[in-house]
Design a protein around this motif. Structure first.
Motif, PDB file in Angstrom:
ATOM      1  N   GLY A 255       0.769  -1.207  -0.063  1.00  0.00           N
ATOM      2  CA  GLY A 255       0.097  -0.099   0.067  1.00  0.00           C
ATOM      3  C   GLY A 255       0.923   1.257  -0.023  1.00  0.00           C
ATOM      4  N   ALA A 256       2.181   1.148   0.353  1.00  0.00           N
ATOM      5  CA  ALA A 256       2.908   2.385   0.380  1.00  0.00           C
ATOM      6  C   ALA A 256       3.267   2.669  -0.988  1.00  0.00           C
ATOM      7  CB  ALA A 256       4.445   2.009   1.495  1.00  0.00           C
ATOM      8  N   ARG A 262       8.090   0.926  -6.670  1.00  0.00           N
ATOM      9  CA  ARG A 262       9.561  -0.086  -7.014  1.00  0.00           C
ATOM     10  C   ARG A 262       8.815  -1.194  -7.848  1.00  0.00           C
ATOM     11  NH1 ARG A 262      10.506  -0.949  -1.978  1.00  0.00           N
ATOM     12  NH2 ARG A 262       9.484  -2.968  -1.686  1.00  0.00           N
ATOM     13  N   TYR A 263       7.467  -1.708  -7.373  1.00  0.00           N
ATOM     14  CA  TYR A 263       6.963  -2.619  -8.297  1.00  0.00           C
ATOM     15  C   TYR A 263       6.501  -2.339  -9.662  1.00  0.00           C
ATOM     16  CZ  TYR A 263       7.567  -6.253  -4.452  1.00  0.00           C
ATOM     17  OH  TYR A 263       7.986  -6.774  -3.549  1.00  0.00           O
ATOM     18  N   ILE A 264       6.191  -1.029  -9.698  1.00  0.00           N
ATOM     19  CA  ILE A 264       5.892  -0.441 -11.212  1.00  0.00           C
ATOM     20  C   ILE A 264       7.148  -0.780 -12.060  1.00  0.00           C
ATOM     21  CG2 ILE A 264       5.480   1.582 -12.524  1.00  0.00           C
ATOM     22  CD1 ILE A 264       3.686   2.416 -10.379  1.00  0.00           C
ATOM     23  N   GLY A 265       8.499  -0.268 -11.338  1.00  0.00           N
ATOM     24  CA  GLY A 265       9.465  -0.079 -12.117  1.00  0.00           C
ATOM     25  C   GLY A 265       9.930  -1.776 -12.687  1.00  0.00           C
ATOM     26  N   LYS A 266       9.471  -2.663 -11.708  1.00  0.00           N
ATOM     27  CA  LYS A 266      10.026  -4.150 -12.157  1.00  0.00           C
ATOM     28  C   LYS A 266       9.162  -4.603 -13.256  1.00  0.00           C
ATOM     29  CE  LYS A 266      11.877  -5.382  -7.604  1.00  0.00           C
ATOM     30  NZ  LYS A 266      11.508  -6.219  -6.315  1.00  0.00           N
ATOM     31  N   LEU A 267       7.971  -4.061 -13.190  1.00  0.00           N
ATOM     32  CA  LEU A 267       6.681  -4.560 -14.324  1.00  0.00           C
ATOM     33  C   LEU A 267       7.055  -3.961 -15.643  1.00  0.00           C
ATOM     34  CD1 LEU A 267       3.258  -4.343 -12.226  1.00  0.00           C
ATOM     35  CD2 LEU A 267       4.454  -6.611 -13.062  1.00  0.00           C
ATOM     36  N   VAL A 268       7.332  -2.584 -15.421  1.00  0.00           N
ATOM     37  CA  VAL A 268       7.853  -1.972 -16.785  1.00  0.00           C
ATOM     38  C   VAL A 268       9.205  -2.667 -17.383  1.00  0.00           C
ATOM     39  CG1 VAL A 268       8.743   0.184 -17.714  1.00  0.00           C
ATOM     40  CG2 VAL A 268       6.988   0.228 -16.109  1.00  0.00           C
ATOM     41  N   THR A 269      10.050  -3.020 -16.614  1.00  0.00           N
ATOM     42  CA  THR A 269      11.206  -3.665 -17.104  1.00  0.00           C
ATOM     43  C   THR A 269      10.833  -4.772 -17.821  1.00  0.00           C
ATOM     44  OG1 THR A 269      12.406  -2.700 -15.303  1.00  0.00           O
ATOM     45  CG2 THR A 269      13.399  -4.529 -16.522  1.00  0.00           C
ATOM     46  N   ASP A 325      -5.557   4.705  -4.788  1.00  0.00           N
ATOM     47  CA  ASP A 325      -6.249   4.288  -3.603  1.00  0.00           C
ATOM     48  C   ASP A 325      -6.032   3.000  -3.279  1.00  0.00           C
ATOM     49  OD1 ASP A 325      -7.181   4.445  -1.086  1.00  0.00           O
ATOM     50  OD2 ASP A 325      -9.315   4.706  -1.706  1.00  0.00           O
ATOM     51  N   PRO A 326      -4.852   2.770  -2.366  1.00  0.00           N
ATOM     52  CA  PRO A 326      -4.628   1.377  -2.196  1.00  0.00           C
ATOM     53  C   PRO A 326      -5.582   0.667  -1.254  1.00  0.00           C
ATOM     54  CG  PRO A 326      -3.188   2.620  -0.812  1.00  0.00           C
ATOM     55  CD  PRO A 326      -3.801   3.476  -1.655  1.00  0.00           C
TER      56      PRO A 326
END
Length: 507
Positions: A255-256, A262-269, A325-326
């Motif tokens: 939720g943070a 951080r996980y957006i960056g991993k998914l984009v990669t 909104d998480p």
């Protein structure tokens, strides 16, 4: 706050059949019905607007329909093909309007537009564009926007003419006057409720829930809660077979904002790796966050040109993290390239004499995702002698068409949105004004050049068959230069009103 669009296609089966038939389709004023079987009976399964106006209804025996409308056009229903084409229409909407779109069989489409309407100029403009594009394609549509799927579905079918937008946080007020059938309950249940004296949704909302549940089961309460937004009703988005998509599940909900980034960056990669293998670049990215409470949070970013740069795509998505909104946590994140186009590899050449080209597409993407794609554009020449028609809007990064404006007569740097009337003192028929009054200020003309005669485009409107304008470039005694014209040739009243207008200002 969640916002949902429900698109109702009341004549979907017959509209699709007419589009499929093309020029061979029966005329729009000829009643058309589609037929199918219910046991051993042949009944009407769909009827177009002309058939409804003639008194034909779905479920009516075919023999009765033929008696009521002699010469009735009858064709076999194709429910499987209707569903397939409806899914294709949902994919078209997915690529152009919002990241979460699903077909609402048999005659609708549902769109989660939360956080995406600003990309299209707001909810009003988005809805007008959606309904208008379908109307231009020969598909009748009614649409509604509300806080839940159930409410939007009800409004689209029982209140939209052709569209309606419920205010955010509307609650039960917009649903109360609608009939019971708007709750998507079985026909037998609504019939039983009417026997008990219930006519509108408001009648149900005024009653205690427990006796209704005891009599009709949990289905009635579930539909009411879904319409009020108290019970989640997730939309499972339609997906193309060749869609490039990556997904990540979390053992513990996140939720943070920092964790989401951080996980957006991993998914984009991961997504860029998939795009590179296919030789593609992303034009639209959709990030869908599935929360533990069965709600979805989606955001979309668009690019002016195909992009496969990890840092650039990550930054565009992370710029919108504050719109997510998480809730109690996100358990699944999905990233998809809703629109992908071929992207060739570029070779970097170091040369002392190499001409550098500045790539502004990154800036265009940043601005477009903040203020909407419609707000970022370029002006391009259009083949027309009428000044207000000689310029059009094209995407900011669209290739140059090679067209140019005519250079034999200068054009003002600022063209008014519409010509403004002015009061003039002028000699007719071919003389420019000696003085004119514009916006309450009288100006004396010091120099003038013209006239430049512009003829109407008779092939567009019959009213322009003999219409003309005589344009003059004039300069007042303060050095300001203007572009004015007289509507008409100064002699024949059929050519125009003979009134004067100011159309532009020279820089």
């Amino acid at each position: 706050m969640t916002r949902v669009v429900s698109l109702f296609l009341p004549n979907w089966s017959t509209d699709r059949l007419r589009r499929k038939a093309g020029d061979a389709a029966p005329p729009a004023e000829a009643p058309l019905v589609l037929i199918g079987r219910e046991g051993n009976r042949r009944i009407v399964t769909a009827a177009d607007a002309a058939a409804h106006a003639a008194g034909l209804r779905v479920g009516m025996p075919v023999a009765k329909a033929q008696v009521l409308v002699p010469g009735l056009t009858i064709q076999d229903a194709e429910p499987v093909e209707d569903a397939e084409v409806l899914d294709r229409l949902a994919l078209w909407i997915l690529q152009r309007f919002a990241p979460v779109v699903a077909s609402d069989a048999p005659d609708g489409i549902v769109v989660d537009s939360t956080g995406t309407d600003h990309l299209h100029g707001g909810e009003v403009v988005m809805l007008e564009a959606l309904v208008g594009r379908l109307a231009m394609s020969g598909v009748t549509a009614r649409a509604a926007i509300a806080d839940s799927w159930g409410a939007a579905h009800a409004l689209a079918r029982y209140a939209a003419l052709p569209s309606i937008i419920a205010p955010p946080g509307h609650g039960a007020s917009v649903l109360a006057p609608l009939p019971l059938e708007a709750l998507r309950m079985p026909a037998s249940m609504s019939a039983d409720l009417r026997v008990l004296g219930f006519e509108r949704i408001g009648d149900l909302l005024a009653q205690p829930r427990a006796p209704l549940t005891l009599r009709f089961g949990p289905e009635l309460g579930r539909r009411i809660d879904q319409a009020l937004g108290a019970l989640a009703e997730p939309i499972e988005p339609v997906r193309s077979p060749d869609l490039v998509e990556v997904r990540r599940s979390f053992p513990e909900p996140i939720g943070a904002a920092e964790t989401i980034a951080r996980y957006i960056g991993k998914l984009v990669t991961q997504l860029c790796h998939e795009l590179e293998e296919r030789g593609l670049g992303a034009r639209r990215l959709d990030l869908i966050c599935h929360r533990v409470d069965n709600h979805q949070q989606a955001l979309r970013v668009g690019m002016a040109v195909p992009v496969r740069d990890v840092k650039r795509l990550t930054r565009l998505l992370c710029d919108k993290i504050e719109t997510i909104d998480p809730g109690f946590g996100i358990e699944v994140m999905t990233l998809a390239a809703a629109v992908a186009e071929p992207l060739a590899q570029k070779q970097t050449v170091n040369s002392l004499i190499e001409e550098t080209t500045h790539d502004i597409s990154d800036l265009i993407d940043t601005l477009a995702n903040r203020v909407g794609e419609r707000a970022i554009y370029r002006a391009a020449p259009v083949s027309s002698d009428v000044p207000e028609r000689s310029v059009g809007r094209i995407p900011a990064m669209a290739p140059d068409t090679g067209a140019t404006w005519p250079g034999h007569w200068p054009r003002p740097s600022r063209l008014l949105p519409r010509p403004e009337p002015i009061d003039t003192v002028a000699l007719l028929p071919d003389h420019p004004p000696v003085s004119f009054t514009w916006r309450g200020i009288r100006r004396r003309v010091k120099r003038a050049d013209g006239p430049e005669r512009v003829f109407g485009e008779w092939w567009k409107r019959d009213a322009e068959l003999v219409a003309v304008r005589d344009y003059f470039r004039i300069e007042d005694d303060a050095g300001e230069r203007y572009w004015v014209y007289r509507a008409g040739d100064g002699e024949d009243a059929a050519t125009g009103s003979q009134r004067w207008f100011l159309h532009g200002v020279f820089g």
